[in-house]
Design an enzyme around this catalytic site. Sequence first.
Site, PDB file in Angstrom:
ATOM      1  N   HIS A  32      21.275 -25.625  42.742  1.00  0.00           N
ATOM      2  CA  HIS A  32      21.806 -24.300  43.098  1.00  0.00           C
ATOM      3  C   HIS A  32      22.957 -24.316  44.108  1.00  0.00           C
ATOM      4  O   HIS A  32      22.853 -23.739  45.186  1.00  0.00           O
ATOM      5  CB  HIS A  32      20.691 -23.385  43.609  1.00  0.00           C
ATOM      6  N   ASP A  71      16.600 -21.107  39.435  1.00  0.00           N
ATOM      7  CA  ASP A  71      15.865 -21.127  40.706  1.00  0.00           C
ATOM      8  C   ASP A  71      14.835 -19.979  40.732  1.00  0.00           C
ATOM      9  O   ASP A  71      14.653 -19.310  41.748  1.00  0.00           O
ATOM     10  CB  ASP A  71      16.815 -21.037  41.915  1.00  0.00           C
TER      11      ASP A  71
HETATM   12 ZN   LIG Z   1      16.131 -24.854  46.599  1.00  0.00          ZN
END
Ligand SMILES: [Zn+2]
Lengths: 426, 293
Positions: free
Chosen positions: A235, A308
Amino acid sequence: MNILLKNGRLIDPVSGRDETVDIHIVNGRIDKLGHNITASGSTQSIDLKGKIVAPGFFDMHVHLREPGFEHKETILTGCTSAAAGGFTAVACMPNTKPAIDDESVIKFIHERAKIALNGLVDVYPIGAVTLGRKGEHLAPLAELASAGAVAFTDDGDPVHDAEIMRRALEYSSMFKKAVIQHAQDLPLTKGGVMNEGFNSTTLGLPGMPSVAEDLMVARDIQLAKYTNAQYHVAHLSTAGCVELVRDAKKNGLHVTCEVTPHHFTLTDDAVRTYDTNTKMNPPLRSRDDVEAMKEGLRDGTIDAIATDHAPHSFDEKQVEFQQAPFGIVGLETAIGLAITELFEKNILSLFQLIEKFSTNPRRILHLHEIKIQEGESANFTLFDPSVEWKVDVQKFKSKSKNSPFGGYVLRGKAVGIINNGQAYWN
Amino acid sequence: MPKEDIQLILDTAVSFREVLERPIKKVPPLQGKTIANLFFESSTRTRLSFELAERRLSADVLGFQAAGSSVSKGETLKDTARNIEAMKIDMVVMRHAASGAPHYLSTVIESAVINAGDGGHEHPTQALLDMYTLREKFNKLQDLHICIVGDISHSRVARSNIYGLKTMGAKVSVCGPATLIPRDVERLGVDVYHHIDDVLPKVDALNILRIQLERDAGRLFPSIREYHNYYGITRQRLDKAGGEVVIMHPGPINRDVEISADVADGENSVILQQVLNGVAVRMAVLYLLGTRN
Ligand SMILES: [Zn+2]
């Protein structure tokens, strides 16, 4: 399970195909691939005119929360959410309780995944780098790899100690696995709850500067170079990180990265309402960072889109912003956000989009390619790139509803998935 | 907050300020109304000021302090507030250590919520009383130049003052060590100074913030001694700058740290007027909110 997919547009980055075909699936295998195939007997025929048939999408960054946090999500609800979102496979993160730092946890996850929806969604555990994800003592990486861990990370937390990071890279490269870093310099982000900048200044909230992410990635790239190991940035969210990864690739290093839909869609302006569903780590960044995400996706610096997916219960987020846990759910809005923000805005073609959702994550994790040929098992994501829909978080299959995208009108949605002899339709 | 609202509050406060000079300092407009003071963070002077303002308006006052309450037993803000509201409250005054907490509270309860200071975010009634005090002194706010000195990063007083004063047409500067100036603050339309002597000759008033002795000791600035030497407002420093400068401080004061005793007690100090005006301004806010439909 016999299904005939009629008139779908098959886009397959592996073979380079992009054409309208019929696909006849018999007992989970591709029996016939061609034109004007007709259904016979018990075969269910589905008209996919205007819809896309793609190799199964893979979300390489999902928090399934089981074992340990079943009030947020379970392997069953997480897999259902993945299926509804159009993913035939997920890689799950080790910040469970206990952490995935022992092969018994991997076996437990495999068993649960096998019975969830009859094994419709493939679940690939990612092992912890260190015992208990404490950053001090290497987890049994070889044992975890043998049990089926597809990569290693302490995600949720960074591997902060450079020495441990170095050894993890060296050790994991023996069995060709990536070390995935949640890049965050801890002293620089101590107490931080959002991106540091004008918005944190006006909101009076402690900031997490983008340089804290840049520093860790810069350090890790040097370590990856020194150890000749494979390194993956989870991410990534800053323009600086995109530049670092771009340079690393130019220099021939085995460095890859992923971006979340929220980091290419939202800026930290979204935090201005103190909505705890805009609190995640890494935090929503500036407009410049969002533009850099798009540029990184466009030029290939960013390999993969990963959500995520981080479920939290309603009550856990019903608190003061500073007290709220980090993270949002993402599986069921990923395709819509990617089509809306990337395809519709001419950042990515559908071909490239499918690479980032399917081909590249599998490549990073060294999983076999999905072959779309007669005789191969059917692993498909079917989506409609033009349908408009309004996000209703209450309709999410995930146990948790913590999304900042409730009420958003998105274009593009999964129609269904086919995998392991099972199908799921929205 | 728009200019007209600030104007209205300040004008309303003038009449309450007169009430406070009367022998009988109590008026009836909030009779029968109940106000809950939810102080999740200790603050003697703001709490007393609000309480006094509420009683002067004849409201019934319900006090609440986090210490020893259910908050320390792990009850959430939402539950605590809803429980108190279930007792039929008309207004809530809240002080909280978390930025945005009153904003959040207003989404889960029906009553009007008055922010008595939230984390490093805002302290609106402090800014209003600061503006009242300045207006009293200068008969205007337009074109005044006010410098806020100290830890701007963590200060709700600074933020609210910047918004209020800018709205009223004043010029605002901030001064402090670079480590205590929040990122991109100049985008709020303020000038940033790191050397107090550079800005002193230019200003009409100083708003001197309390420096937190305990704040990340040694990480944000080296020592109290160094802070005092470079940012402490002393008689000598003011004399050197020439001209007279009005001295404000939201309190409580660290004497001889951010401000020397002779300046705090000097003839240009309006620190005690601020305290008195605080009651009048809070009466105005409570009155305006409590008597609307
Ligand atoms: Zn993370």
